[in-house]
Motif scaffolding. Structure first.
Motif, PDB file in Angstrom:
ATOM      1  N   ILE A   1       0.835  -1.203   0.000  1.00 45.27           N
ATOM      2  CA  ILE A   1       0.000   0.000   0.000  1.00 45.27           C
ATOM      3  C   ILE A   1       0.870   1.254   0.000  1.00 45.27           C
ATOM      4  CG2 ILE A   1      -1.613   1.359   1.404  1.00 45.27           C
ATOM      5  CD1 ILE A   1      -2.930  -1.363   2.175  1.00 45.27           C
ATOM      6  N   LEU A   2       1.901   1.281   0.830  1.00 46.03           N
ATOM      7  CA  LEU A   2       2.778   2.445   0.880  1.00 46.03           C
ATOM      8  C   LEU A   2       3.497   2.644  -0.453  1.00 46.03           C
ATOM      9  CD1 LEU A   2       4.329   2.142   4.449  1.00 46.03           C
ATOM     10  CD2 LEU A   2       2.540   3.735   3.674  1.00 46.03           C
ATOM     11  N   PHE A   3       3.918   1.556  -1.072  1.00 49.17           N
ATOM     12  CA  PHE A   3       4.574   1.664  -2.376  1.00 49.17           C
ATOM     13  C   PHE A   3       3.607   2.264  -3.397  1.00 49.17           C
ATOM     14  CE2 PHE A   3       6.456   0.290  -6.347  1.00 49.17           C
ATOM     15  CZ  PHE A   3       7.801   0.542  -6.121  1.00 49.17           C
ATOM     16  N   HIS A   4       2.353   1.824  -3.364  1.00 48.19           N
ATOM     17  CA  HIS A   4       1.344   2.394  -4.267  1.00 48.19           C
ATOM     18  C   HIS A   4       1.166   3.887  -4.003  1.00 48.19           C
ATOM     19  CE1 HIS A   4      -2.196   2.862  -6.744  1.00 48.19           C
ATOM     20  NE2 HIS A   4      -2.695   3.563  -5.741  1.00 48.19           N
ATOM     21  N   LEU A   5       1.067   4.264  -2.746  1.00 45.58           N
ATOM     22  CA  LEU A   5       0.898   5.678  -2.414  1.00 45.58           C
ATOM     23  C   LEU A   5       2.082   6.516  -2.893  1.00 45.58           C
ATOM     24  CD1 LEU A   5      -0.692   5.648   1.140  1.00 45.58           C
ATOM     25  CD2 LEU A   5      -1.752   6.384  -0.984  1.00 45.58           C
ATOM     26  N   LEU A   6       3.282   5.983  -2.772  1.00 40.61           N
ATOM     27  CA  LEU A   6       4.451   6.727  -3.244  1.00 40.61           C
ATOM     28  C   LEU A   6       4.384   6.985  -4.744  1.00 40.61           C
ATOM     29  CD1 LEU A   6       7.443   5.253  -1.251  1.00 40.61           C
ATOM     30  CD2 LEU A   6       6.529   7.564  -1.163  1.00 40.61           C
ATOM     31  N   GLN A   7       3.988   5.982  -5.518  1.00 42.04           N
ATOM     32  CA  GLN A   7       3.899   6.217  -6.961  1.00 42.04           C
ATOM     33  C   GLN A   7       2.778   7.186  -7.286  1.00 42.04           C
ATOM     34  OE1 GLN A   7       1.581   5.220  -9.528  1.00 42.04           O
ATOM     35  NE2 GLN A   7       0.159   4.389  -8.035  1.00 42.04           N
ATOM     36  N   GLU A   8       1.704   7.141  -6.510  1.00 44.25           N
ATOM     37  CA  GLU A   8       0.592   8.080  -6.701  1.00 44.25           C
ATOM     38  C   GLU A   8       1.061   9.515  -6.425  1.00 44.25           C
ATOM     39  OE1 GLU A   8      -3.756   8.648  -7.197  1.00 44.25           O
ATOM     40  OE2 GLU A   8      -2.821   6.690  -7.033  1.00 44.25           O
ATOM     41  N   TYR A   9       1.753   9.710  -5.316  1.00 46.39           N
ATOM     42  CA  TYR A   9       2.262  11.035  -4.982  1.00 46.39           C
ATOM     43  C   TYR A   9       3.315  11.498  -5.991  1.00 46.39           C
ATOM     44  CZ  TYR A   9      -0.008  12.206  -0.588  1.00 46.39           C
ATOM     45  OH  TYR A   9      -0.925  12.578   0.358  1.00 46.39           O
ATOM     46  N   ALA A  10       4.226  10.621  -6.377  1.00 52.94           N
ATOM     47  CA  ALA A  10       5.272  11.014  -7.327  1.00 52.94           C
ATOM     48  C   ALA A  10       4.647  11.511  -8.628  1.00 52.94           C
ATOM     49  CB  ALA A  10       6.216   9.836  -7.591  1.00 52.94           C
ATOM     50  N   ARG A  11       3.659  10.792  -9.106  1.00 50.48           N
ATOM     51  CA  ARG A  11       2.982  11.182 -10.350  1.00 50.48           C
ATOM     52  C   ARG A  11       2.271  12.516 -10.187  1.00 50.48           C
ATOM     53  NH1 ARG A  11      -2.061   9.071 -11.521  1.00 50.48           N
ATOM     54  NH2 ARG A  11      -1.566   7.367 -10.122  1.00 50.48           N
ATOM     55  N   HIS A  12       1.483  12.648  -9.129  1.00 52.94           N
ATOM     56  CA  HIS A  12       0.684  13.858  -8.963  1.00 52.94           C
ATOM     57  C   HIS A  12       1.519  15.086  -8.600  1.00 52.94           C
ATOM     58  CE1 HIS A  12      -3.047  12.074  -9.894  1.00 52.94           C
ATOM     59  NE2 HIS A  12      -3.191  11.386  -8.777  1.00 52.94           N
ATOM     60  N   VAL A  13       2.549  14.916  -7.792  1.00 56.63           N
ATOM     61  CA  VAL A  13       3.400  16.057  -7.478  1.00 56.63           C
ATOM     62  C   VAL A  13       4.158  16.499  -8.735  1.00 56.63           C
ATOM     63  CG1 VAL A  13       5.398  16.816  -6.104  1.00 56.63           C
ATOM     64  CG2 VAL A  13       3.511  15.605  -5.007  1.00 56.63           C
ATOM     65  N   GLY A  14       4.533  15.555  -9.586  1.00 56.02           N
ATOM     66  CA  GLY A  14       5.129  15.910 -10.874  1.00 56.02           C
ATOM     67  C   GLY A  14       4.145  16.659 -11.760  1.00 56.02           C
ATOM     68  N   GLN A  15       2.893  16.216 -11.767  1.00 55.45           N
ATOM     69  CA  GLN A  15       1.873  16.926 -12.534  1.00 55.45           C
ATOM     70  C   GLN A  15       1.658  18.332 -11.983  1.00 55.45           C
ATOM     71  OE1 GLN A  15      -1.155  13.960 -11.954  1.00 55.45           O
ATOM     72  NE2 GLN A  15      -0.880  13.120 -14.010  1.00 55.45           N
TER      73      GLN A  15
END
Length: 177
Positions: free
Chosen positions: A149-163
């Protein structure tokens, strides 16, 4: 007279360079991305926070609201199996659009409350701990570990913070880490 030491930029974002514990790394990077989200909003007016950015179609404040829902779905409803509303009644449109009668402070406070609740759930848990059943996951074979779950959240944040970097550059030309 001695010169002040030069500011040396950090070689890595997130946790300290000597951190090697996987749980500390995952939680440290998640903390870093949450803070990066807030840093990227700094200096925007209320109008700039609320105005959808074209051609993206969402506002910076709408992104914060979305990430609050993401935190809720994955950690409170998912990992903790708490009895919470996991999706707004209006679906994606409502999740990404800040209502006119909702203040910026309310959106930020709601997001921060979700982060606080998530931290409360993750602090005593181990990465191998499985999500509780009854919320998002109803059978043992569906329930991921906290690490997953934490790994999923990290990829979600990385994508959205990049956006959000792109949105910020479109709004006022600001770029940065």
């Amino acid at each position: 007279m001695q010169q002040p030491p030069e500011q040396v930029p950090a070689l890595l974002d997130g946790p300290a360079v000597d951190v090697s514990d996987v749980q500390e790394l995952l939680l440290g990077y998640l903390k870093w991305y949450r803070a990066a989200l807030m840093r990227k909003l700094d200096g925007l007016s209320d109008d700039q926070l609320r105005m959808p950015v074209e051609p993206l179609g969402w506002s910076p404040l709408g992104l914060v609201q979305h990430l609050g829902w993401v935190e809720r779905r994955w950690l409170r409803w998912g990992f903790g199996a708490q009895d919470v509303v996991a999706y707004p009644p209006g679906g994606d449109a409502e999740e990404w659009t800040v209502a006119a009668d909702t203040s910026t402070a309310q959106v930020i406070a709601t997001y921060q409350a979700e982060v606080t609740a998530a931290n409360y759930l993750t602090a005593p848990a181990a990465l191998r701990d499985k999500a509780r059943l009854g919320g998002r996951f109803t059978t043992p074979d569906q329930a991921p570990s906290l690490g997953r779950i934490l790994f999923h959240l990290l990829q979600e944040y990385a994508r959205h913070v990049g956006q959000l970097d792109v949105a910020r550059e479109l709004i006022d030309g600001q770029t940065g880490e």
